[in-house]
Design a protein around this motif. Sequence first.
Motif, PDB file in Angstrom:
ATOM      1  N   GLU A 197      47.884  55.600  67.093  1.00 16.53           N
ATOM      2  CA  GLU A 197      48.280  56.812  67.822  1.00 16.53           C
ATOM      3  C   GLU A 197      49.001  56.464  69.124  1.00 16.53           C
ATOM      4  OE1 GLU A 197      49.244  60.530  68.535  1.00 16.53           O
ATOM      5  OE2 GLU A 197      48.331  59.834  66.664  1.00 16.53           O
ATOM      6  N   ARG A 198      48.549  55.437  69.794  1.00 18.23           N
ATOM      7  CA  ARG A 198      49.154  55.040  71.068  1.00 18.23           C
ATOM      8  C   ARG A 198      50.613  54.622  70.902  1.00 18.23           C
ATOM      9  NH1 ARG A 198      46.865  50.280  75.033  1.00 18.23           N
ATOM     10  NH2 ARG A 198      48.465  50.487  76.605  1.00 18.23           N
ATOM     11  N   TYR A 199      50.930  53.963  69.781  1.00 17.81           N
ATOM     12  CA  TYR A 199      52.281  53.461  69.551  1.00 17.81           C
ATOM     13  C   TYR A 199      53.057  54.269  68.515  1.00 17.81           C
ATOM     14  CZ  TYR A 199      50.784  49.551  72.351  1.00 17.81           C
ATOM     15  OH  TYR A 199      50.321  48.792  73.382  1.00 17.81           O
ATOM     16  N   SER A 200      52.560  55.454  68.181  1.00 14.73           N
ATOM     17  CA  SER A 200      53.204  56.264  67.153  1.00 14.73           C
ATOM     18  C   SER A 200      54.534  56.848  67.613  1.00 14.73           C
ATOM     19  CB  SER A 200      52.286  57.410  66.723  1.00 14.73           C
ATOM     20  OG  SER A 200      51.328  56.941  65.826  1.00 14.73           O
ATOM     21  N   VAL A 201      55.419  56.985  66.628  1.00 14.33           N
ATOM     22  CA  VAL A 201      56.720  57.619  66.824  1.00 14.33           C
ATOM     23  C   VAL A 201      56.906  58.637  65.698  1.00 14.33           C
ATOM     24  CG1 VAL A 201      57.764  55.636  67.986  1.00 14.33           C
ATOM     25  CG2 VAL A 201      57.874  55.811  65.494  1.00 14.33           C
ATOM     26  N   ASP A 202      57.852  59.531  65.884  1.00 10.57           N
ATOM     27  CA  ASP A 202      58.169  60.516  64.855  1.00 10.57           C
ATOM     28  C   ASP A 202      59.127  59.917  63.839  1.00 10.57           C
ATOM     29  OD1 ASP A 202      56.670  62.574  66.062  1.00 10.57           O
ATOM     30  OD2 ASP A 202      58.331  63.039  67.420  1.00 10.57           O
ATOM     31  N   PHE A 203      58.935  60.271  62.572  1.00  9.00           N
ATOM     32  CA  PHE A 203      59.860  59.892  61.508  1.00  9.00           C
ATOM     33  C   PHE A 203      59.760  60.946  60.420  1.00  9.00           C
ATOM     34  CE2 PHE A 203      55.867  57.789  60.433  1.00  9.00           C
ATOM     35  CZ  PHE A 203      55.724  58.047  59.076  1.00  9.00           C
ATOM     36  N   GLU A 204      60.651  60.896  59.452  1.00 11.79           N
ATOM     37  CA  GLU A 204      60.623  61.832  58.338  1.00 11.79           C
ATOM     38  C   GLU A 204      60.425  61.090  57.026  1.00 11.79           C
ATOM     39  OE1 GLU A 204      63.250  65.676  59.461  1.00 11.79           O
ATOM     40  OE2 GLU A 204      64.375  63.913  58.829  1.00 11.79           O
ATOM     41  N   ILE A 205      59.580  61.648  56.177  1.00  8.20           N
ATOM     42  CA  ILE A 205      59.371  61.141  54.826  1.00  8.20           C
ATOM     43  C   ILE A 205      60.268  61.973  53.910  1.00  8.20           C
ATOM     44  CG2 ILE A 205      57.717  60.833  52.949  1.00  8.20           C
ATOM     45  CD1 ILE A 205      55.512  60.871  55.168  1.00  8.20           C
ATOM     46  N   ILE A 206      61.078  61.290  53.112  1.00  4.38           N
ATOM     47  CA  ILE A 206      61.963  61.983  52.178  1.00  4.38           C
ATOM     48  C   ILE A 206      61.438  61.716  50.769  1.00  4.38           C
ATOM     49  CG2 ILE A 206      64.327  62.292  51.386  1.00  4.38           C
ATOM     50  CD1 ILE A 206      65.165  60.988  54.118  1.00  4.38           C
ATOM     51  N   PRO A 207      60.749  62.710  50.184  1.00  3.72           N
ATOM     52  CA  PRO A 207      60.142  62.504  48.868  1.00  3.72           C
ATOM     53  C   PRO A 207      61.176  62.482  47.746  1.00  3.72           C
ATOM     54  CG  PRO A 207      59.742  64.736  49.620  1.00  3.72           C
ATOM     55  CD  PRO A 207      60.478  64.037  50.718  1.00  3.72           C
ATOM     56  N   LYS A 208      60.813  61.817  46.665  1.00  2.00           N
ATOM     57  CA  LYS A 208      61.658  61.759  45.481  1.00  2.00           C
ATOM     58  C   LYS A 208      61.248  62.872  44.522  1.00  2.00           C
ATOM     59  CE  LYS A 208      63.122  58.600  41.838  1.00  2.00           C
ATOM     60  NZ  LYS A 208      63.032  57.242  41.326  1.00  2.00           N
ATOM     61  N   GLU A 209      62.241  63.512  43.927  1.00  2.00           N
ATOM     62  CA  GLU A 209      61.992  64.517  42.898  1.00  2.00           C
ATOM     63  C   GLU A 209      62.678  64.052  41.625  1.00  2.00           C
ATOM     64  OE1 GLU A 209      63.339  68.285  44.397  1.00  2.00           O
ATOM     65  OE2 GLU A 209      61.577  68.501  45.674  1.00  2.00           O
ATOM     66  N   GLU A 210      62.331  64.684  40.523  1.00  2.85           N
ATOM     67  CA  GLU A 210      62.937  64.306  39.249  1.00  2.85           C
ATOM     68  C   GLU A 210      64.430  64.594  39.294  1.00  2.85           C
ATOM     69  OE1 GLU A 210      62.454  65.321  34.555  1.00  2.85           O
ATOM     70  OE2 GLU A 210      60.711  65.517  35.859  1.00  2.85           O
ATOM     71  N   GLY A 211      65.227  63.597  38.949  1.00  2.00           N
ATOM     72  CA  GLY A 211      66.677  63.749  38.948  1.00  2.00           C
ATOM     73  C   GLY A 211      67.174  64.392  37.664  1.00  2.00           C
ATOM     74  N   GLU A 212      68.495  64.393  37.515  1.00  2.00           N
ATOM     75  CA  GLU A 212      69.085  64.981  36.324  1.00  2.00           C
ATOM     76  C   GLU A 212      70.383  64.248  35.993  1.00  2.00           C
ATOM     77  OE1 GLU A 212      70.018  69.052  37.186  1.00  2.00           O
ATOM     78  OE2 GLU A 212      71.324  68.530  38.845  1.00  2.00           O
ATOM     79  N   TYR A 213      70.831  64.420  34.773  1.00  2.00           N
ATOM     80  CA  TYR A 213      72.098  63.840  34.355  1.00  2.00           C
ATOM     81  C   TYR A 213      73.203  64.843  34.584  1.00  2.00           C
ATOM     82  CZ  TYR A 213      69.764  59.831  32.383  1.00  2.00           C
ATOM     83  OH  TYR A 213      69.045  58.685  32.247  1.00  2.00           O
ATOM     84  N   VAL A 214      74.254  64.401  35.264  1.00  2.00           N
ATOM     85  CA  VAL A 214      75.420  65.239  35.531  1.00  2.00           C
ATOM     86  C   VAL A 214      76.636  64.468  35.029  1.00  2.00           C
ATOM     87  CG1 VAL A 214      76.823  66.363  37.307  1.00  2.00           C
ATOM     88  CG2 VAL A 214      74.335  66.257  37.563  1.00  2.00           C
ATOM     89  N   GLY A 215      77.285  65.012  34.016  1.00  2.00           N
ATOM     90  CA  GLY A 215      78.454  64.337  33.459  1.00  2.00           C
ATOM     91  C   GLY A 215      78.115  62.968  32.896  1.00  2.00           C
TER      92      GLY A 215
END
Length: 121
Positions: A8-26
Motif C-alpha cells: 500500500e505504501r508503494y502502490s500506484v494506479d494502473f489499469e487491467i485490460i481483460p481479454k474477451e473471446e475474439g472473433e474471425y473477421v475476413g
Amino acid sequence: MNFDGLIERYSVDFEIIPKEEGEYVGGEYVEKRGTPISSRGAIVAIPRKKIYQSGGYLTSKDLKLFVSTPLEGEGLKIRYKDSIYNVEDDNDYSEFAGVNSYILKWISAFDKGGLTNEQTE
C-alpha cells in the motif's frame, strides 16, 4: 509475515485490460479486450542482475507488479504510464507473505498487443 502495508505504501494506479473471446473477421482472428479496470499495486523496476540472468527473457522496460489480491483471468494486459504490458509469470506468495507478484512484459509502441486505438488511449 504480511506485506500489505508495504504494498500500500508503494502502490500506484494502473489499469487491467481483460481479454474477451475474439472473433474471425475476413478469415483473420481479431482479439477483443474488455473495459479497463482501475486497480492499485506496487510496480517496480526489475534489478539489472535479474535481467542479465534471464538470458534475454527480461529487458530493462519490463516491470514487476506486487498486489495483495491475485489478478483474475487469462491473457491480461496492464496499462501503466502510457505503456501496455502483458501479464506473465504469476508467483503466488499469498500463503507466506500475503502477496502475488507478476512480471509485466513491455509491448512495443508499434505492437499494441492486440488492442485497438481506442483501447490504448
